[in-house]
Design a protein around this motif. Structure first.
Motif, short mmCIF file in Angstrom:
data_model
loop_
_atom_site.label_atom_id
_atom_site.label_comp_id
_atom_site.label_asym_id
_atom_site.label_seq_id
_atom_site.Cartn_x
_atom_site.Cartn_y
_atom_site.Cartn_z
N ASP A 127 22.71 32.54 23.93
CA ASP A 127 21.46 33.30 23.94
C ASP A 127 21.73 34.70 23.37
O ASP A 127 22.66 35.38 23.80
CB ASP A 127 20.94 33.40 25.38
N LEU A 128 20.92 35.13 22.42
CA LEU A 128 21.15 36.42 21.77
C LEU A 128 21.05 37.60 22.73
O LEU A 128 21.67 38.64 22.51
CB LEU A 128 20.16 36.63 20.62
N SER B 116 14.44 35.00 17.58
CA SER B 116 14.38 34.18 18.78
C SER B 116 15.71 34.29 19.51
O SER B 116 16.76 34.22 18.87
CB SER B 116 14.13 32.71 18.41
N PRO B 117 15.71 34.47 20.81
CA PRO B 117 16.96 34.59 21.54
C PRO B 117 17.75 33.29 21.59
O PRO B 117 18.95 33.28 21.82
CB PRO B 117 16.53 35.00 22.95
N HIS B 118 17.05 32.19 21.36
CA HIS B 118 17.70 30.88 21.48
C HIS B 118 18.10 30.36 20.10
O HIS B 118 17.42 30.59 19.11
CB HIS B 118 16.78 29.89 22.16
N ALA B 119 19.21 29.66 20.08
CA ALA B 119 19.74 29.13 18.82
C ALA B 119 18.80 28.04 18.28
O ALA B 119 18.26 27.23 19.03
CB ALA B 119 21.13 28.54 19.04
N VAL C 285 18.61 43.71 20.68
CA VAL C 285 17.66 43.79 21.80
C VAL C 285 16.27 44.14 21.28
O VAL C 285 15.26 43.53 21.67
CB VAL C 285 18.12 44.83 22.84
N ALA C 286 16.20 45.11 20.37
CA ALA C 286 14.91 45.54 19.81
C ALA C 286 14.24 44.40 19.03
O ALA C 286 13.03 44.17 19.17
CB ALA C 286 15.12 46.75 18.91
N LEU C 287 15.02 43.69 18.22
CA LEU C 287 14.45 42.61 17.40
C LEU C 287 14.01 41.42 18.25
O LEU C 287 12.98 40.80 17.97
CB LEU C 287 15.47 42.16 16.35
N VAL C 288 14.77 41.12 19.28
CA VAL C 288 14.38 40.02 20.17
C VAL C 288 13.14 40.41 20.96
O VAL C 288 12.20 39.61 21.12
CB VAL C 288 15.54 39.65 21.13
N THR C 289 13.10 41.64 21.46
CA THR C 289 11.95 42.13 22.23
C THR C 289 10.68 42.13 21.38
O THR C 289 9.59 41.79 21.85
CB THR C 289 12.21 43.55 22.75
#
Length: 291
Positions: free
Chosen positions: A115-116, A283-286, A274-278
């Motif tokens: 998870d990213l 996507s945090p998931h592969a 963190v900024a890009l996922v937020t």
């Protein structure tokens, strides 16, 4: 996986494996930023065979002495006090934690740990840890106005207790974003070792763990057919050549330079992720692993 993807990922693996920035995180991030499928834990482990082959060649004289002395110490009691013989045992002892934890948490390593958000957190947290360890080492090396420089330990001072601690630090690198070299070298610095000594043992300690992991994944991939062999082998060769050049540069770099550029890089990259996922950009998931 295309040949172009394998070229880029092989370069990323070779460039980042020995630097304290986490190669597994950078492979995962390169795929995410490029909108490629996650290369997966198997691809990472197999391409690491290339970078560890670079270690075998770069440290071939050290490794040859250690294996020879260790083997002779099995039957010759007089050899058991030899430094190289002890190093053989210490590499074995230090490899136990990652072996046990790697098998125990295999499913988590190949799944949730990628998870990213976890990767970003580890980049930042371990970056801060490396920075603190680096400052402590610099304080000892340089002394101060009212404090004389403090002599740090060489690799000849390594014992079973410290070897196990190094091994536990290495095991933390099972989580993407930690960095094998970053965790083990900073652990060594906290224990009072010289930068070069911590790095040398870190690289030697990685050999059995990485080769065992790579060969295990290689066997698994051959049975399941889950890897694109041509591109993966190509990436492994690229990782070997790039990795060898990076080892030669890094061993010279750490003898005189601070780790702080890597620390600031890790923290900045973690914040960006963190900024890009937020924001929903990443996507945090592969994505489904590349085959």
């Amino acid at each position: 996986m295309s040949w172009f993807e394998s070229l880029i990922l092989g370069l990323v693996q070779g460039l980042t494996e020995f630097l304290p920035v986490s190669s597994s995180a950078h492979l995962r991030l390169t795929a995410a930023f490029s909108d490629w499928k996650d290369p997966g834990a198997a691809f990472t482990a197999i391409t690491q065979i290339g970078t560890e082959t670079a270690v075998l060649i770069y440290f071939r004289e050290d490794i040859g002495r250690i294996i020879s002395a260790w083997a002779r110490s099995l039957t010759n009691k007089a050899m058991r006090g030899d430094h190289d013989a002890k190093m053989g045992w210490l590499v074995i002892v230090g490899s136990i934690p990652i072996g046990v934890l790697g098998v125990t948490f295999k499913d988590q390593i190949e799944g949730p740990f990628r998870d990213l958000r976890i990767t970003a957190t580890m980049l930042i947290v371990v970056g801060v840890v490396i920075g603190i360890a680096d400052r402590l080492a610099a304080r000892d090396e340089n002394g101060g106005r009212h404090r004389a420089p403090k002599q740090r330990k060489g690799i000849e001072h390594l014992g079973v207790k410290d070897g196990l601690i190094f091994g536990l630090c290495q095991a933390c690198a099972l989580i993407p974003g930690v960095s094998r070299s970053g965790a083990t070298i900073s652990g060594g610095l906290f224990m009072g070792y010289k930068r070069e000594s911590a790095a040398r043992y870190s690289f030697l300690l990685a050999i059995p763990a990485v080769l065992a992991s790579g060969l295990f994944e290689l066997k698994d991939a051959m049975e399941t057919g889950s890897v694109s062999w041509g591109p993966t082998i190509f990436a492994t060769v690229i990782a070997f050549g790039t990795g060898y050049a990076v080892i030669a540069w890094f061993m010279k770099f750490i003898s005189t330079k601070s780790f702080m550029p890597f620390v600031w890089y890790r923290i900045a990259l973690g914040i960006v992720i963190v900024a890009l996922v937020t924001a929903g950009v990443l996507s945090p998931h592969a994505a489904e692993s590349a085959g």
